[in-house]
Design an enzyme around this catalytic site. Structure first.
Site, PDB file in Angstrom:
ATOM      1  N   CYS A 134       0.836  -1.210   0.000  1.00 24.70           N
ATOM      2  CA  CYS A 134       0.000   0.000   0.000  1.00 24.70           C
ATOM      3  C   CYS A 134       0.865   1.253   0.000  1.00 24.70           C
ATOM      4  O   CYS A 134       1.429   1.633   1.033  1.00 24.70           O
ATOM      5  CB  CYS A 134      -0.922  -0.009   1.224  1.00 24.70           C
ATOM      6  SG  CYS A 134      -1.946   1.471   1.341  1.00 24.70           S
ATOM      7  N   CYS A 137      -0.592   4.021   2.312  1.00 26.30           N
ATOM      8  CA  CYS A 137      -0.405   3.833   3.760  1.00 26.30           C
ATOM      9  C   CYS A 137       1.060   4.018   4.157  1.00 26.30           C
ATOM     10  O   CYS A 137       1.349   4.574   5.217  1.00 26.30           O
ATOM     11  CB  CYS A 137      -0.826   2.427   4.190  1.00 26.30           C
ATOM     12  SG  CYS A 137      -2.228   1.749   3.325  1.00 26.30           S
ATOM     13  N   ASP A 138       1.986   3.516   3.356  1.00 29.07           N
ATOM     14  CA  ASP A 138       3.379   3.398   3.804  1.00 29.07           C
ATOM     15  C   ASP A 138       4.366   4.281   3.054  1.00 29.07           C
ATOM     16  O   ASP A 138       5.529   4.373   3.454  1.00 29.07           O
ATOM     17  CB  ASP A 138       3.834   1.932   3.661  1.00 29.07           C
ATOM     18  CG  ASP A 138       3.005   1.007   4.533  1.00 29.07           C
ATOM     19  OD1 ASP A 138       2.558   1.457   5.601  1.00 29.07           O
ATOM     20  OD2 ASP A 138       2.804  -0.157   4.147  1.00 29.07           O
TER      21      ASP A 138
END
Ligand code: NAP
Length: 309
Positions: A134, A137-138
């Site tokens: 992701c 997200c990261d």
């Protein structure tokens, strides 16, 4: 609740659309989801091709507005729980929900998909320690760093485009020298000045224990190997079905996706499938939503014809 007219398993775009149509048909509907509603939309940075949003929309915002549309319907029960099995008892469909029994006259499976893994030693351990599925997200963990992205489809290129805004250098690792992603993404990624194309290359080893330190790249067809130091590796090599235990009568394709007809009917009467979990070529938010509505319509016809008992 121990029984309902219709149970929908999974609250991604397909499940939300199916539930919306089912309650509007006046059916007592249970929508079952083990995590937050939205499915893969929750880890999608931007959706550029959902009609009605000419400037694109963030995945989580689209997920929010899809699920918000269910709020006014009292006949819909939204249960946050995991479905681990579907059994057939005569004409009844019986779900195991967090260990409890739920009977339904019909079931729509909208369980979606999970990210496919490389299948390399250390992969599970390094997830969250450099490995990710992701970018949204990261990606911020790798601001100013060197990362790799594996894959050549829409997911890999779309997520790479997001990452190019934060990382110093992105190595796009693809096993061929042409992409299966849409040309609009290919053109943009080729124009990015911090992307290094690693064509005809596969990752054969992951290095590091507490955090990722790099990968071994094997060059094809020669088979020579070299070390590529990267702090992050984003893997987008397709998806695998995520399903509860199912009766063998439900026909699946060789990859495990559920085979349906155009009305989303599976091989078992009263069991339908919609969205990414279905055996099909085009996996998009817009097709998932269409599948969900079609499945609900077919389920309603099935119940109207008195098939449930
Ligand atoms: P995909 O289209 O199946 O592409 C997977 C990519 O990973 C392919 O390039 C494949 O290489 C490569 N690959 C597969 N297994 C591999 C392995 N073991 N090692 C190395 N590389 C491997 O998957 P996706 O990109 O996740 O997309 C899935 C579906 O969602 C597609 O239908 C896609 O169109 C859709 N999607 C759409 C959008 C959008 O429209 N905006 C965004 C994301 C996803 P080969 O090309 O050589 O097979």
């Amino acid at each position: 609740m121990t029984r309902c007219d219709a149970a929908v398993v999974g609250a991604g775009p397909a499940g939300i659309a199916a539930a919306l149509y089912l309650v509007r048909f006046g059916l007592k509907t249970v929508l079952l989801e083990k995590s937050a509603p939205g499915g893969l939309l929750l880890t999608t940075f931007e959706v550029e091709n959902y009609p009605g949003f000419p400037k694109g929309i963030k995945g989580y915002k689209l997920a929010d507005s899809l699920s918000e549309q269910l709020l006014p319907y009292a006949d819909l029960t939204h249960v946050r729980a995991e479905v681990t099995a579907l059994r057939l008892e005569d004409n009844r469909k019986v779900l195991t929900v967090d260990g409890e029994r739920l009977e339904a006259d019909c079931v729509i499976l909208c369980c979606g998909v999970g990210y496919r893994k490389l299948g390399l030693p250390g992969e599970d351990n390094l997830l969250g320690k450099g490995l990710s599925h992701c970018a949204m997200c990261d990606g911020h963990f790798f601001r100013g760093r060197r990362v790799g992205v594996v894959g050549g489809g829409n997911s890999a290129l779309e997520e790479s485009l997001h990452l190019t805004k934060t990382v110093a250098e992105l190595h796009l690792i693809h096993r061929r020298d042409t992409f299966r992603a849409a040309p609009v993404y290919v053109d943009k990624i080729k124009a990015a000045d911090n992307v290094v194309m690693e064509y005809n290359s596969v990752v054969t080893a992951l290095h590091g224990t507490d955090k990722l330190e790099g990968v071994t790249l094997k060059r094809l067809p020669a088979g020579t190997e070299e070390f590529l130091p990267v702090e992050g590796l984003f893997i987008f090599i397709g998806f695998e079905p995520v399903l509860p235990a199912l009766p063998a009568e439900i026909v699946r394709d060789e990859q495990g996706f559920i085979v349906t007809d155009g009305e989303m009917r599976s091989s078992v009467p009263g069991v339908f499938a919609a969205g990414d979990i279905r055996s099909k070529l085009c996996r998009q938010v817009v097709t998932a939503v269409g599948d969900g509505a079609t499945a609900a319509n077919a389920a309603n016809s099935y119940l109207e014809q008195g098939n449930a008992r």
